[in-house]
Scaffold this motif. Structure first.
Motif, short mmCIF file in Angstrom:
data_model
loop_
_atom_site.label_atom_id
_atom_site.label_comp_id
_atom_site.label_asym_id
_atom_site.label_seq_id
_atom_site.Cartn_x
_atom_site.Cartn_y
_atom_site.Cartn_z
N ALA A 53 38.62 46.78 47.52
CA ALA A 53 38.11 45.72 46.65
C ALA A 53 38.66 44.36 47.05
O ALA A 53 37.91 43.37 47.16
CB ALA A 53 38.45 46.03 45.19
N LEU A 54 39.96 44.28 47.28
CA LEU A 54 40.57 42.99 47.63
C LEU A 54 40.11 42.49 49.00
O LEU A 54 39.91 41.29 49.20
CB LEU A 54 42.09 43.09 47.58
CG LEU A 54 42.70 43.24 46.19
CD1 LEU A 54 44.22 43.36 46.29
CD2 LEU A 54 42.32 42.08 45.28
N GLN A 55 39.92 43.39 49.93
CA GLN A 55 39.44 42.96 51.26
C GLN A 55 38.03 42.38 51.16
O GLN A 55 37.73 41.39 51.83
CB GLN A 55 39.47 44.14 52.23
CG GLN A 55 40.88 44.50 52.69
CD GLN A 55 40.91 45.70 53.61
OE1 GLN A 55 40.01 46.54 53.60
NE2 GLN A 55 41.95 45.81 54.42
N PRO A 234 48.53 44.93 36.55
CA PRO A 234 48.83 43.53 36.25
C PRO A 234 48.85 42.68 37.53
O PRO A 234 49.31 43.13 38.58
CB PRO A 234 50.22 43.60 35.61
CG PRO A 234 50.83 44.84 36.19
CD PRO A 234 49.71 45.78 36.48
N PHE A 235 48.34 41.46 37.43
CA PHE A 235 48.35 40.47 38.52
C PHE A 235 49.31 39.36 38.12
O PHE A 235 49.43 39.03 36.94
CB PHE A 235 46.97 39.83 38.70
CG PHE A 235 45.88 40.72 39.20
CD1 PHE A 235 45.93 42.10 39.09
CD2 PHE A 235 44.74 40.16 39.78
CE1 PHE A 235 44.90 42.91 39.54
CE2 PHE A 235 43.70 40.95 40.23
CZ PHE A 235 43.77 42.33 40.12
N LEU A 253 40.52 35.66 42.18
CA LEU A 253 40.73 37.07 41.87
C LEU A 253 40.38 37.42 40.42
O LEU A 253 40.12 38.58 40.11
CB LEU A 253 42.19 37.45 42.13
CG LEU A 253 42.64 37.48 43.58
CD1 LEU A 253 44.14 37.77 43.67
CD2 LEU A 253 41.86 38.53 44.38
N LEU A 254 40.37 36.42 39.56
CA LEU A 254 40.06 36.64 38.15
C LEU A 254 38.67 36.13 37.77
O LEU A 254 38.30 36.13 36.60
CB LEU A 254 41.12 35.95 37.27
CG LEU A 254 42.57 36.40 37.50
CD1 LEU A 254 43.52 35.58 36.64
CD2 LEU A 254 42.73 37.88 37.21
N SER A 255 37.91 35.74 38.78
CA SER A 255 36.57 35.17 38.55
C SER A 255 35.55 36.26 38.24
O SER A 255 35.77 37.45 38.54
CB SER A 255 36.13 34.40 39.78
OG SER A 255 35.86 35.29 40.86
N PRO A 256 34.41 35.89 37.66
CA PRO A 256 33.35 36.88 37.41
C PRO A 256 32.89 37.57 38.68
O PRO A 256 32.56 38.76 38.66
CB PRO A 256 32.23 36.02 36.79
CG PRO A 256 32.94 34.86 36.16
CD PRO A 256 34.09 34.57 37.08
N GLU A 257 32.86 36.83 39.80
CA GLU A 257 32.43 37.42 41.07
C GLU A 257 33.39 38.53 41.51
O GLU A 257 32.97 39.61 41.96
CB GLU A 257 32.35 36.35 42.16
CG GLU A 257 31.26 35.32 41.96
CD GLU A 257 31.61 34.25 40.93
OE1 GLU A 257 30.71 33.48 40.55
OE2 GLU A 257 32.78 34.18 40.50
N ALA A 260 33.08 41.67 39.39
CA ALA A 260 31.93 42.49 39.78
C ALA A 260 32.29 43.41 40.94
O ALA A 260 31.84 44.56 41.02
CB ALA A 260 30.75 41.59 40.16
N VAL A 261 33.15 42.93 41.85
CA VAL A 261 33.59 43.75 42.98
C VAL A 261 34.48 44.89 42.47
O VAL A 261 34.33 46.05 42.89
CB VAL A 261 34.35 42.91 44.02
CG1 VAL A 261 34.92 43.80 45.12
CG2 VAL A 261 33.43 41.84 44.62
N TYR A 262 35.41 44.57 41.57
CA TYR A 262 36.28 45.62 41.02
C TYR A 262 35.43 46.72 40.35
O TYR A 262 35.68 47.91 40.54
CB TYR A 262 37.24 45.05 39.98
CG TYR A 262 38.12 43.93 40.47
CD1 TYR A 262 38.73 43.98 41.72
CD2 TYR A 262 38.36 42.81 39.68
CE1 TYR A 262 39.55 42.96 42.16
CE2 TYR A 262 39.18 41.78 40.11
CZ TYR A 262 39.76 41.85 41.36
OH TYR A 262 40.57 40.82 41.79
#
Length: 270
Positions: A53-55, A234-235, A253-257, A260-262
């Motif tokens: 997800a992060l990549q 937690p972040f 990382l906390l955005s709606p976009e 959606a990936v998470y």
């Protein structure tokens, strides 16, 4: 030398000088660009289960902004100890509250940036070549699933979050004493998953999101949600490394976009 020849020579020399100066200037910019680029880079220490997800998020972010994002993926316990030792992480993402608490108690994160961003599930996986379905309950017999010498692989049950959750769930269900001799602890959830993927263990306890991206395993059963503490990610920004670039990517990382990936990878978005 005639006046005309002299003028031509001066003009040529002047053009050569300008071209040389321009070439040197461009070279200097090219050499300085990587350094400036590197200064903008963001380093994220994140739980191994967040890898895919992060990549994806970072790839899109770098394409949009030009800011490179570097990752160190491992067990949250290992990464927290590295941050404590002075590793230059800008952002820390843990797979449980314990290791974020560890850093917060040592005043190593920016406390007001801490967010319980995601959740997950705890599942038993088996090799895809030997699919089975089980109901995980106090009466379930892991010995039948594992066989006489088979191992139930998960994260290290004393430190790696997935292993800690696994031990807690097995204990609450009254199964720990029956299966503990067959538990094999790995360095991270992805390492545990790999043992099952390669057929080196008949079963493993991992997160639902890791099982979903694996090609050679299937989910045999899911632990009841009340058999363990809620799986929380937690972040937080790391203290003294919360640069402008880090803050900008943290917001991403906390955005709606990003959310959606998470969700695409099966995380519960809080």
């Amino acid at each position: 030398m005639s006046l005309v020849s002299f003028a031509v020579q001066r003009l040529a020399t002047s053009r050569f000088a300008r071209r040389t100066f321009l070439s040197l200037a461009l070279s200097a910019l090219a050499l300085s660009a990587p350094a400036a680029h590197a200064q903008e880079a963001v380093t994220v220490f994140a739980a191994a289960s967040m890898t895919n997800a992060l990549q994806d998020i970072a790839k899109a972010y770098t394409a949009k902004t030009g800011v490179p994002v570097r990752f160190s993926f491992a067990a949250s316990s290992e990464l927290a100890k590295q941050v404590e030792a002075g590793a230059p992480a800008n952002i820390f993402i843990s797979a449980d509250n314990r290791w974020m608490d560890y850093l917060e108690q040592r005043n190593l994160i920016v406390k007001d940036t801490r967010v319980p961003a995601l959740g997950n599930t705890l599942v038993v996986v088996v090799p895809a070549s030997k699919p089975t379905q089980i109901t995980i309950s106090p009466t379930f017999d892991f010995a039948t699933l594992l066989g006489k010498d088979g191992k139930l692989v998960t994260g290290n049950v004393d430190s790696v979050p997935v292993g800690v959750y696994a031990k807690a769930a097995l204990t609450k269900l009254g199964l720990w004493d029956k299966v503990k001799a067959q538990i094999a602890g790995a360095d991270s959830v992805r390492a545990a998953l790999a043992f099952v993927e390669r057929g080196e263990a008949p079963a493993g306890i991992v997160y639902g999101t890791d099982a979903a991206i694996a090609k050679n395993v299937v989910v045999a059963g899911t632990f009841p949600s009340d058999s363990h503490e809620p799986i929380t990610y937690p972040f937080a920004l790391v203290k003294d490394h919360d640069t402008a670039a880090a803050k900008a990517f943290y917001a991403e990382l906390l955005s709606p976009e990003a959310k959606a990936v998470y969700a695409k990878y099966g995380f519960t978005v809080k």
